[in-house]
Design a protein around this motif. Structure first.
Motif, PDB file in Angstrom:
ATOM      1  N   VAL A 118       0.827  -1.210   0.000  1.00 19.25           N
ATOM      2  CA  VAL A 118       0.000   0.000   0.000  1.00 19.25           C
ATOM      3  C   VAL A 118       0.857   1.254   0.000  1.00 19.25           C
ATOM      4  O   VAL A 118       0.522   2.275  -0.620  1.00 19.25           O
ATOM      5  CB  VAL A 118      -0.954  -0.016   1.214  1.00 19.25           C
ATOM      6  N   THR A 119       2.002   1.189   0.690  1.00 15.57           N
ATOM      7  CA  THR A 119       2.855   2.373   0.778  1.00 15.57           C
ATOM      8  C   THR A 119       3.543   2.691  -0.544  1.00 15.57           C
ATOM      9  O   THR A 119       4.081   3.793  -0.712  1.00 15.57           O
ATOM     10  CB  THR A 119       3.914   2.157   1.864  1.00 15.57           C
ATOM     11  N   ILE A 120       3.570   1.735  -1.463  1.00 16.11           N
ATOM     12  CA  ILE A 120       4.225   1.971  -2.753  1.00 16.11           C
ATOM     13  C   ILE A 120       3.312   2.726  -3.715  1.00 16.11           C
ATOM     14  O   ILE A 120       3.769   3.469  -4.577  1.00 16.11           O
ATOM     15  CB  ILE A 120       4.682   0.621  -3.365  1.00 16.11           C
ATOM     16  N   PHE A 121       1.991   2.560  -3.547  1.00 17.87           N
ATOM     17  CA  PHE A 121       1.039   3.303  -4.390  1.00 17.87           C
ATOM     18  C   PHE A 121       0.914   4.740  -3.884  1.00 17.87           C
ATOM     19  O   PHE A 121       0.958   4.993  -2.673  1.00 17.87           O
ATOM     20  CB  PHE A 121      -0.336   2.629  -4.383  1.00 17.87           C
ATOM     21  N   ARG A 122       0.722   5.679  -4.805  1.00 19.19           N
ATOM     22  CA  ARG A 122       0.552   7.088  -4.450  1.00 19.19           C
ATOM     23  C   ARG A 122      -0.590   7.693  -5.259  1.00 19.19           C
ATOM     24  O   ARG A 122      -0.733   7.394  -6.455  1.00 19.19           O
ATOM     25  CB  ARG A 122       1.849   7.857  -4.713  1.00 19.19           C
ATOM     26  N   LEU A 123      -1.370   8.514  -4.600  1.00 17.56           N
ATOM     27  CA  LEU A 123      -2.484   9.183  -5.263  1.00 17.56           C
ATOM     28  C   LEU A 123      -1.989  10.329  -6.147  1.00 17.56           C
ATOM     29  O   LEU A 123      -1.150  11.124  -5.724  1.00 17.56           O
ATOM     30  CB  LEU A 123      -3.465   9.738  -4.232  1.00 17.56           C
ATOM     31  N   LYS A 124      -2.485  10.365  -7.370  1.00 18.32           N
ATOM     32  CA  LYS A 124      -2.185  11.481  -8.248  1.00 18.32           C
ATOM     33  C   LYS A 124      -3.468  12.281  -8.461  1.00 18.32           C
ATOM     34  O   LYS A 124      -4.491  11.756  -8.882  1.00 18.32           O
ATOM     35  CB  LYS A 124      -1.656  10.970  -9.589  1.00 18.32           C
ATOM     36  N   TYR A 152      -4.649   6.294  -8.626  1.00 18.60           N
ATOM     37  CA  TYR A 152      -3.432   5.815  -7.979  1.00 18.60           C
ATOM     38  C   TYR A 152      -2.360   5.538  -9.039  1.00 18.60           C
ATOM     39  O   TYR A 152      -2.650   5.028 -10.122  1.00 18.60           O
ATOM     40  CB  TYR A 152      -3.696   4.519  -7.195  1.00 18.60           C
ATOM     41  N   VAL A 153      -1.092   5.856  -8.696  1.00 20.70           N
ATOM     42  CA  VAL A 153       0.038   5.589  -9.588  1.00 20.70           C
ATOM     43  C   VAL A 153       1.084   4.766  -8.824  1.00 20.70           C
ATOM     44  O   VAL A 153       1.131   4.748  -7.588  1.00 20.70           O
ATOM     45  CB  VAL A 153       0.666   6.900 -10.114  1.00 20.70           C
ATOM     46  N   GLU A 160       7.981   3.589 -10.517  1.00 17.90           N
ATOM     47  CA  GLU A 160       8.281   3.895 -11.912  1.00 17.90           C
ATOM     48  C   GLU A 160       7.966   5.347 -12.202  1.00 17.90           C
ATOM     49  O   GLU A 160       6.988   5.904 -11.665  1.00 17.90           O
ATOM     50  CB  GLU A 160       7.486   2.978 -12.855  1.00 17.90           C
ATOM     51  N   SER A 161       8.771   5.966 -13.059  1.00 26.60           N
ATOM     52  CA  SER A 161       8.574   7.391 -13.355  1.00 26.60           C
ATOM     53  C   SER A 161       7.262   7.655 -14.089  1.00 26.60           C
ATOM     54  O   SER A 161       6.640   8.707 -13.914  1.00 26.60           O
ATOM     55  CB  SER A 161       9.741   7.919 -14.197  1.00 26.60           C
ATOM     56  N   ASP A 162       6.818   6.675 -14.890  1.00 27.98           N
ATOM     57  CA  ASP A 162       5.567   6.877 -15.615  1.00 27.98           C
ATOM     58  C   ASP A 162       4.345   6.467 -14.804  1.00 27.98           C
ATOM     59  O   ASP A 162       3.202   6.607 -15.270  1.00 27.98           O
ATOM     60  CB  ASP A 162       5.584   6.106 -16.936  1.00 27.98           C
TER      61      ASP A 162
END
Length: 668
Positions: free
Chosen positions: A10-16, A99-100, A104-106
């Protein structure tokens, strides 16, 4: 699984952010710096709508529009200003929040990225690059790589995988747990050979305890880089020969010779490294060729055997093997050195020859590519052995005894005495300790073992003690003797009875003999059946003050704890675990390490709940923490760390079982 090894996906996903309508301003992790409620706790405390969205907060007249009260000066005002500056950098777009993947940069998920995270979190951290010396065989490089990565099947590594083995003690020195660091850096034998290598290369010797320390030492040596590469290959070869010696010691019927490790190492170096280039591209040496050396050694052995056959009275002249004589002076060489042609001379004689302006080999008349010489350590050792065995014995003939004559005298004493006297037993011990061949002669002597075992069955405590010393001496030097003693249950029972004596000398003799013979699983099971665990527990719980006795008791418990029956008996005895914990750091460094091994076997390997509770009850957690901070080996420190993890489960906190009296423990 350890909590530190857990990976929270969960900590690896980030909201965009898109339009900000589905993302909570304070609670969700949409900002790169972190969650806003953690970054601005004072502002979050003033917020009346904790679940407000990003869109509602940014479209409000001001950020403090929904606060319960006005912001005060000081920290609250500073946090509001920072939050305002942050909000001015946010731009909403007409699309949904999503979520992104932050790795990865993309922002798109990939298996490769999560694999890197898993490998970095779970796999062993490799701080040193793999070394590969091209000049040595592949098999030697593989052994060196396994030493570096701790991948060899040592007894300690096998036991950690849950396999039940006879013992985890080092079979070479019987003085420590056989781990990679112990057998290749800390064992008495390997340190002796490393001293010889340092003397051979004329470099300072430094005791190292691990591969990492050895690499630091190797890098710090100030010699030519090419020579340093050769030296690294020498140590790789040492590890290969040492591991080969260990396997032969465990699995071959014939006990290998320790002295051959260094000799074979020197011979291998002579075969692998032909020439070494130093400064200004000058060739400094060509190590003597293996074939030539084998021919020399074979000729030396033949002449030694011939001199043995021709040995007579002290008035006869000493016959010197021809290979021991310098080709120039024809005297016995005191410091043999080899030229680049492979011919060996005495150092003084060849230096005089070279200083006279000659540039050829005196024996072959070949032109020398280099006038440098290399010490012939193998030949020097053979000369020393020959000198000690023949010359010195003849010079001191009046004060020494001949082995054959002493054996005949012992035969007469053993045959003519129904029960051997104490003086006879003492003579037997001295005779057996002089050489391994003497032990073999005694073992093959008809009726000898029967009479020694009969001495154990006498009522005389002094006689039983002397007989135990004889058996211990023979068992320590001869495998067949050890097997004969271990297979006789009556003899084991008599040795065990000595440990229950009130005489310290008798107890020491009994414990030493049992430690020497208790190498097989069957012998350990027999000792457990006799009650050695209960006896050891009573000694640990009693007022015993003798350091040597306590050390041997803990050593014997450590050996017994390597089998399932022994661990079960230790867990069932109420005195063993508590006594081992109580003796921590109160007897000697060796006793402390033995005690840690015993506690680790029952509390960590067996995971026995009773043993863990007994250790915690005796302030074991605190004492083990103190042991970790003392000067103990890296392996014992690792065992202590594993014990701390296990014992913390049985205590309310890390120092829940702490009591003031443990602060008065003095180290030895």
């Amino acid at each position: 699984m350890d909590v530190s090894d857990t990976i929270l996906i969960v900590t690896i996903f980030r909201l965009k952010l898109g339009n900000g309508e589905n993302t909570r301003f304070w609670v969700d992790h949409w900002h790169e710096g972190g969650v806003l409620k953690d970054l601005f706790p004072r502002m979050y405390a003033l917020e009346s709508n904790k679940n407000a969205t990003v869109s509602s907060k940014l479209n409000a007249p001001s950020l403090d529009f929904s606060f319960r009260r006005k912001v005060r000066s000081g920290i609250e005002e500073m946090q509001l200003n920072s939050l305002t500056e942050l909000s001015q950098l946010i731009t909403l777009v007409p699309c949904e929040d999503r979520y992104v993947w932050s790795l990865e940069s993309d922002g798109v998920f990939s298996v490769a990225s999560i694999r890197k995270v898993i490998d970095g979190n779970r796999l062993q951290d490799v701080s040193l690059s793999t070394r590969w010396v091209k000049s040595v065989p592949i098999k030697v490089n593989i052994i060196a790589w396994k030493v570096k990565s701790n991948a060899l099947p040592t007894r300690f590594n096998i036991s950690r995988r849950g396999m039940d083995i006879d013992s985890i003690v080092c079979p070479i020195c019987n003085a420590g747990v056989e781990s990679t660091n112990h057998i290749f850096f800390q064992c008495v034998l390997v340190r002796q050979i490393m001293r010889k290598i340092s003397h051979w290369w004329n470099i300072d010797y430094l005791e190292v305890n691990s591969y990492e320390e050895w690499r630091v030492w190797l890098v710090s040596i100030r010699i030519q880089s090419k020579l340093k590469n050769v030296l690294e290959g020498v140590y790789y070869g040492l590890w290969w020969y040492l591991w080969n010696f260990r396997n032969k010691l465990l699995f071959d019927k014939k006990i290998p010779d320790k002295a051959l490790i260094f000799d074979n190492l020197v011979s291998s170096v002579g075969q692998i490294y032909r020439f070494v280039t130093m400064v200004k591209n000058k060739t400094i040496t060509s190590f003597f060729k293996r074939k030539n050396e084998e021919q020399q050694v074979q000729g030396i052995d033949d002449e030694i055997q011939e001199s043995k056959r021709q040995k007579g009275s002290t008035s006869e002249p000493v016959i010197v093997p021809s290979f021991f004589k310098c080709p120039i002076s024809m005297d016995v060489m005191t410091s043999p050195v080899s030229l680049s042609t492979g011919v060996t001379y005495d150092r003084v004689s060849i230096q005089k020859w070279l200083e006279a302006g000659h540039n050829t080999c005196p024996a072959t008349m070949q032109v020398l590519q280099s006038t440098d010489v290399v010490p012939n350590l193998t030949l020097r050792r053979l000369i020393r052995v020959w000198s000690d065995s023949y010359l010195l014995r003849r010079e001191n003939h009046a004060t020494t005894f001949d082995n054959e004559l002493s054996l005949e005298e012992l035969k007469d004493l053993i045959i003519n005495q129904e029960y051997m006297s104490l003086s006879t037993l003492n003579n037997v011990v001295s005779f057996a300790k002089s050489s391994r061949e003497n032990c073999e002669l005694l073992v093959r002597l008809e009726g000898f073992f029967a009479k020694v075992m009969n001495m154990l069955r006498q009522r005389s405590l002094e006689g039983k003690t002397s007989a135990a010393r004889v058996l211990e001496t023979l068992a320590a030097l001869d495998t067949e003797s050890r097997r004969l003693v271990a297979d006789d249950s009556v003899t084991l029972a008599e040795l065990y009875s000595l440990t229950m004596s009130h005489d310290v000398t008798a107890v020491n003799a009994g414990l030493t003999a049992l430690i020497t013979v208790a190498t097989s699983r069957q012998t350990k099971k027999e000792l457990v059946r006799l009650g050695i665990v209960k006896t050891a527990g009573k000694m640990l719980a009693g007022p015993e003050k003798s350091v040597s006795v306590i050390e041997k008791v803990l050593k014997l418990l450590e050996m017994v704890s390597t089998c399932t029956e022994g661990r079960t008996a230790i867990c069932e005895d109420e005195n063993c675990v508590s006594g081992a914990v109580n003796r921590l750091m109160k007897v000697s460094p060796a006793a402390t390490e033995h005690a840690i091994c015993v506690i680790w076997s029952v509390c960590y390997m067996s995971r026995d709940r009773t043993a863990q509770e007994a250790a915690v009850k005796m302030n074991g957690l605190t004492k083990i923490l103190l042991v970790m901070q003392s000067n103990v080996s890296s392996l014992v420190r690792q065992m202590c760390g594993e014990l701390v993890k296990v014992l913390r489960v049985n205590s309310k906190s890390c120092l829940a079982s702490y009591e003031t009296r443990t602060t008065h423990i003095m180290p030895y």
